[in-house]
Design a protein around this motif. Structure first.
Motif, short mmCIF file in Angstrom:
data_model
loop_
_atom_site.label_atom_id
_atom_site.label_comp_id
_atom_site.label_asym_id
_atom_site.label_seq_id
_atom_site.Cartn_x
_atom_site.Cartn_y
_atom_site.Cartn_z
N GLY A 34 0.75 -1.24 0.00
CA GLY A 34 0.00 0.00 0.00
C GLY A 34 0.78 1.29 0.00
O GLY A 34 1.98 1.32 0.20
N ASP A 35 0.03 2.38 -0.23
CA ASP A 35 0.57 3.70 -0.54
C ASP A 35 1.49 3.60 -1.75
O ASP A 35 2.67 3.93 -1.71
N ILE A 36 0.87 3.15 -2.81
CA ILE A 36 1.56 2.93 -4.09
C ILE A 36 1.91 4.27 -4.71
O ILE A 36 3.04 4.50 -5.14
N GLY A 37 0.90 5.16 -4.79
CA GLY A 37 1.09 6.48 -5.37
C GLY A 37 0.79 7.54 -4.33
O GLY A 37 0.74 7.26 -3.14
N SER A 38 0.58 8.74 -4.78
CA SER A 38 0.18 9.81 -3.87
C SER A 38 -1.33 9.94 -3.93
O SER A 38 -1.99 9.22 -4.67
N ARG A 39 -1.89 10.86 -3.18
CA ARG A 39 -3.35 11.02 -3.16
C ARG A 39 -3.91 11.25 -4.55
O ARG A 39 -4.98 10.79 -4.89
N SER A 40 -3.18 11.96 -5.38
CA SER A 40 -3.67 12.22 -6.74
C SER A 40 -2.73 11.68 -7.81
O SER A 40 -3.09 11.64 -8.97
N GLY A 41 -1.54 11.27 -7.42
CA GLY A 41 -0.55 10.82 -8.40
C GLY A 41 -0.87 9.47 -9.01
O GLY A 41 -1.52 8.63 -8.40
N ASP A 42 -0.44 9.28 -10.22
CA ASP A 42 -0.67 8.05 -10.96
C ASP A 42 0.44 7.05 -10.64
O ASP A 42 1.61 7.33 -10.87
N PRO A 43 0.11 5.88 -10.11
CA PRO A 43 1.11 4.91 -9.71
C PRO A 43 1.49 3.91 -10.79
O PRO A 43 2.23 2.98 -10.53
N ARG A 44 0.95 4.10 -11.99
CA ARG A 44 1.13 3.05 -12.99
C ARG A 44 2.58 2.69 -13.22
O ARG A 44 2.90 1.53 -13.41
N ALA A 51 5.42 -5.36 -11.83
CA ALA A 51 4.79 -6.48 -12.53
C ALA A 51 5.69 -7.05 -13.61
O ALA A 51 5.57 -8.23 -13.95
N ARG A 52 6.59 -6.24 -14.16
CA ARG A 52 7.55 -6.77 -15.14
C ARG A 52 8.58 -7.67 -14.47
O ARG A 52 9.16 -8.54 -15.10
N MET A 53 8.80 -7.46 -13.18
CA MET A 53 9.82 -8.22 -12.46
C MET A 53 9.33 -9.58 -11.99
O MET A 53 10.10 -10.54 -11.97
N ALA A 54 8.06 -9.65 -11.57
CA ALA A 54 7.53 -10.89 -10.98
C ALA A 54 6.01 -10.75 -10.86
O ALA A 54 5.49 -9.64 -10.91
N PRO A 55 5.30 -11.87 -10.65
CA PRO A 55 3.89 -11.76 -10.33
C PRO A 55 3.71 -10.84 -9.13
O PRO A 55 4.56 -10.81 -8.23
N LEU A 56 2.61 -10.10 -9.11
CA LEU A 56 2.46 -9.00 -8.15
C LEU A 56 1.13 -9.09 -7.41
O LEU A 56 0.08 -9.30 -8.02
N THR A 57 1.18 -8.92 -6.10
CA THR A 57 0.00 -8.77 -5.26
C THR A 57 0.07 -7.38 -4.65
O THR A 57 1.10 -7.00 -4.10
N VAL A 58 -1.03 -6.63 -4.73
CA VAL A 58 -1.05 -5.23 -4.30
C VAL A 58 -2.28 -4.96 -3.45
O VAL A 58 -3.37 -5.45 -3.77
N VAL A 59 -2.12 -4.18 -2.38
CA VAL A 59 -3.25 -3.67 -1.62
C VAL A 59 -3.18 -2.15 -1.59
O VAL A 59 -2.11 -1.57 -1.80
N ARG A 60 -4.32 -1.53 -1.33
CA ARG A 60 -4.40 -0.07 -1.25
C ARG A 60 -3.90 0.42 0.09
O ARG A 60 -4.04 -0.25 1.10
N GLY A 61 -3.37 1.63 0.07
CA GLY A 61 -3.00 2.32 1.30
C GLY A 61 -3.90 3.51 1.51
O GLY A 61 -4.72 3.86 0.65
N ASN A 62 -3.76 4.17 2.63
CA ASN A 62 -4.61 5.31 2.96
C ASN A 62 -4.43 6.48 2.00
O ASN A 62 -5.31 7.32 1.88
N ASN A 63 -3.31 6.56 1.30
CA ASN A 63 -3.10 7.63 0.32
C ASN A 63 -3.53 7.23 -1.09
O ASN A 63 -3.50 8.07 -1.99
N ASP A 64 -3.91 6.00 -1.29
CA ASP A 64 -4.33 5.51 -2.62
C ASP A 64 -5.84 5.74 -2.77
O ASP A 64 -6.63 4.81 -2.69
N ARG A 65 -6.22 7.00 -3.01
CA ARG A 65 -7.64 7.36 -3.02
C ARG A 65 -8.15 7.86 -4.36
O ARG A 65 -9.34 8.04 -4.52
N ALA A 66 -7.29 8.10 -5.31
CA ALA A 66 -7.73 8.59 -6.61
C ALA A 66 -8.45 7.46 -7.36
O ALA A 66 -8.44 6.30 -6.94
N ASP A 67 -9.07 7.79 -8.49
CA ASP A 67 -9.86 6.81 -9.25
C ASP A 67 -9.08 5.56 -9.62
O ASP A 67 -9.63 4.47 -9.65
N ILE A 72 -8.26 -1.74 -6.61
CA ILE A 72 -7.24 -2.39 -5.77
C ILE A 72 -7.86 -2.70 -4.41
O ILE A 72 -8.43 -1.81 -3.76
N PRO A 73 -7.74 -3.94 -3.93
CA PRO A 73 -8.36 -4.30 -2.65
C PRO A 73 -7.61 -3.69 -1.46
O PRO A 73 -6.44 -3.35 -1.55
#
Length: 160
Positions: A34-44, A51-67, A72-73
């Protein structure tokens, strides 16, 4: 323990440092707590590179609030070689009793404080922050080694 660990990363806040990429290189799987990106920043960029490095599991953080974060669970449960792992961002929001639920490892982020601790037979790992430095804490990731129902973790400090 197996040759290829599971890479643990959190709190990138839109920045995936080259040192983090190097430390996660060769991992069999990567977990971002979690906290992949910023509140409005794009984390792609962060997610695409991981994801290019290995299979990836991701959860959201409190700052991951944009569309972009909507699909993301907030938590994830995965299993490797008989080791059950529960992933969430804020450990204080843990809604299960991991030992009673048969969870072997809890991975969290949020505090930016790298930490490994075993409580009631459950391994708790916070890989720290691999993104922008905050709170005068080290920049870090972690590796989780699993085999035959056992897990061991190590912290990897990228800079102090």
């Amino acid at each position: 323990m197996p040759r290829a660990p599971i890479g643990l990363v959190a709190d990138t806040h839109g920045l995936l440092r080259p040192e983090a990429v190097a430390a996660l290189h060769g991992c069999a799987h990567i977990i971002h707590a979690g906290d992949i990106g910023s509140r409005s920043g794009d984390p792609r960029g962060v997610l695409e590179e991981l994801a290019r490095m290995a299979p990836l599991t991701v959860v959201r953080g409190n700052n991951d609030r944009a569309d972009w974060a909507a699909p993301i669970p907030w938590t994830a449960d995965i299993e490797f070689d008989g080791v059950r792992i529960h992933v969430l961002h804020i450990l204080g929001e843990l809604a299960i009793d991991p030992a009673a639920a048969g969870v072997n490892v809890v991975v969290s982020g949020h505090s930016h404080q790298p930490h490994i601790e075993t409580r009631c037979g459950v391994l708790f790992v916070n890989p720290g922050s691999a993104g922008p430095r905050r709170f005068k804490l080290p920049v870090s990731v972690a590796r989780l080694w699993v085999e035959d129902g056992r897990a061991e973790a190590e912290l990897v400090t990228l800079s102090n």
